[in-house]
Design an enzyme around this catalytic site. Structure first.
Site, PDB file in Angstrom:
ATOM      1  N   TYR A 157       0.830  -1.213   0.000  1.00 57.95           N
ATOM      2  CA  TYR A 157       0.000   0.000   0.000  1.00 57.95           C
ATOM      3  C   TYR A 157       0.857   1.252   0.000  1.00 57.95           C
ATOM      4  O   TYR A 157       1.678   1.451   0.900  1.00 57.95           O
ATOM      5  CB  TYR A 157      -0.903  -0.022   1.240  1.00 57.95           C
ATOM      6  N   ASN A 229       7.669  -2.126   2.665  1.00 62.67           N
ATOM      7  CA  ASN A 229       6.703  -1.092   3.059  1.00 62.67           C
ATOM      8  C   ASN A 229       6.160  -1.424   4.448  1.00 62.67           C
ATOM      9  O   ASN A 229       4.971  -1.382   4.682  1.00 62.67           O
ATOM     10  CB  ASN A 229       5.558  -1.053   2.037  1.00 62.67           C
ATOM     11  N   SER A 269       3.449  -3.528   4.594  1.00 63.88           N
ATOM     12  CA  SER A 269       3.569  -4.853   3.983  1.00 63.88           C
ATOM     13  C   SER A 269       4.944  -5.033   3.387  1.00 63.88           C
ATOM     14  O   SER A 269       5.674  -4.071   3.148  1.00 63.88           O
ATOM     15  CB  SER A 269       2.514  -5.035   2.886  1.00 63.88           C
ATOM     16  N   SER A 307      -0.212  -5.784   8.294  1.00 67.05           N
ATOM     17  CA  SER A 307       0.850  -6.001   7.316  1.00 67.05           C
ATOM     18  C   SER A 307       0.564  -7.217   6.452  1.00 67.05           C
ATOM     19  O   SER A 307       0.118  -8.264   6.939  1.00 67.05           O
ATOM     20  CB  SER A 307       2.190  -6.192   8.040  1.00 67.05           C
ATOM     21  N   GLY A 308       0.826  -7.076   5.161  1.00 68.14           N
ATOM     22  CA  GLY A 308       0.747  -8.196   4.237  1.00 68.14           C
ATOM     23  C   GLY A 308       2.146  -8.688   3.945  1.00 68.14           C
ATOM     24  O   GLY A 308       2.848  -8.129   3.102  1.00 68.14           O
TER      25      GLY A 308
END
Length: 391
Positions: A157, A229, A269, A307-308
């Site tokens: 993102y 990120n 992420s 978070s991914g």
């Protein structure tokens, strides 16, 4: 040690003179393990990486107009000229607040049949569709009339710097990233899908690294590429030094808008792709992907709720393994020999994340929101204070 530090300074100055951004090793940051020629995922023979970077506008945010700070990254396991040439692969998620399309078939089939694309959260759909159209236009399946495929598209993102709801990634940007894919040296920092990303309290983005090692008498390579990120500044650790705590009051993020956000410190992420030429089967590549979080954790990742953290690993060995009609014979490394691969994976991921931060430049985006670059001078000073770099 003094001579080593002087050499690092000379390398840093040379990189500036020739217009190349310094990398972590150029600043003297110590890492474990031997890198490949390019210290990049492209050290694995055949792998190609390309970017489309979209930077436009400044100042007040107007949805649909900008400012724009985003892009697309394309990763081809065997190079785009090979077209349909599946590789053994598997994936793993540390925390699943994110997306990587196509992964259910990767696990089910054991093969990655497509390039890997990385972009921002809201552009996954357009990137997927553009890749599908590119398959049609380039006859990716080499004359097959009836085919199905599940493009692998991942995201992080960038909406604190980028007009993410303006949907600025278009088909042309996907094609540009594909067209630009090449081997050799690749750019880092504010490029491709990593353009608008933030990491561990500073500017993040795209980074890469590699390791070469021997198993018995054979030399192999592991390469990593990251779109970083994630993470809270307080947890940033470089070369075992609590850099984030030392710089906790230095160059914090500036958020002028959006005024309402549920973002918590540490949210974000990271996408990591591991390539190797070690002959591994899909279940072994799952084991490699499961080691990626160890490298993320070394630098300060904690798998935040927001978070991914999604990871994929593939092997370029066994090029003839995929066959629709015939029984094939493949090579496989024994599980008892995998420890060097595990170690190389962790080391390459750690360095790739730091390389992303070292290369990233301060970026101002929507509404004047700003993420500062990790200050090289203060980093070196901090590492010296902990005797990780000697005068």
């Amino acid at each position: 040690m003094k001579n080593i530090f002087n050499i690092c300074i000379i390398l840093f100055m040379c990189s500036q003179a020739y217009g190349q951004k310094p990398r972590a090793r150029d600043l003297g940051v110590p890492f474990v393990g031997e890198p490949g020629v390019f210290n990049a995922i492209t050290d694995v023979q055949g792998v190609e990486v390309g970017y489309s970077t979209i930077i436009s506008g400044e100042g007040e945010h107007h949805i649909g107009k900008g400012p724009i700070r985003t892009g697309v990254t394309a990763i081809f396991p065997r190079g785009k000229a090979k077209k349909f040439s599946p590789v053994y692969a598997n994936w793993y998620s540390l925390n699943g607040n994110g997306e990587m399309t196509g992964t259910t078939w990767v696990t089910e089939s054991g093969f990655l049949e497509t390039p890997i694309m990385i972009t921002n959260t809201n552009s996954v759909g357009v990137v997927r569709d553009a890749v599908l159209k590119w398959y049609v236009d380039t006859d990716w399946y080499s004359g097959e009339d009836w085919w199905y495929t599940y493009p692998v598209v991942a995201e992080t993102y960038d909406g604190f710097l980028n007009d993410i709801y303006g949907f600025h990634v278009k088909e042309k940007h996907v094609l540009e990233a594909i067209e630009n894919a090449s081997s050799g040296k690749i750019a880092e920092g504010n490029v491709g899908g990593g353009t608008g990303m933030m990491c561990l309290g500073f500017k993040g983005g795209t980074g890469t690294a590699s390791r070469v090692f021997k198993i018995k008498e054979e030399t192999y390579t592991v390469g990593a590429i990251v779109q970083s990120n994630f993470g809270a500044k307080r947890n940033l650790s470089i070369a075992g030094v609590p850099v984030g705590m030392a710089l906790k009051d230095t160059l914090g993020y500036t958020f002028n808008g959006p005024p309402k956000s549920r973002r918590q410190e540490g949210d974000g992420s990271i996408i990591v792709v591991i390539a190797t030429d070690v002959p591994l089967l899909p279940h072994q590549l799952k084991r490699i992907a499961q080691r990626i979080p160890l490298g993320v954790g070394i630098v300060g990742g904690r798998g935040s709720n927001g978070s991914g953290d999604i990871f994929l690993a593939f092997s370029t060995a066994n090029e003839t393994a995929f066959n629709r009609d015939e029984t094939t014979t493949v090579k496989s490394m024994s599980n008892d020999q995998l420890m060097p691969v595990f170690e190389a994976t962790v080391q390459a991921v750690e360095e790739a994340i730091i390389n992303a931060m070292i290369a990233a430049e301060t970026m101002e985006g929507i509404n004047g929101n700003k993420a500062h670059a990790l200050p090289h001078d203060l980093l070196i000073k901090t590492l010296k204070a902990y005797n990780r770099i000697q005068d």
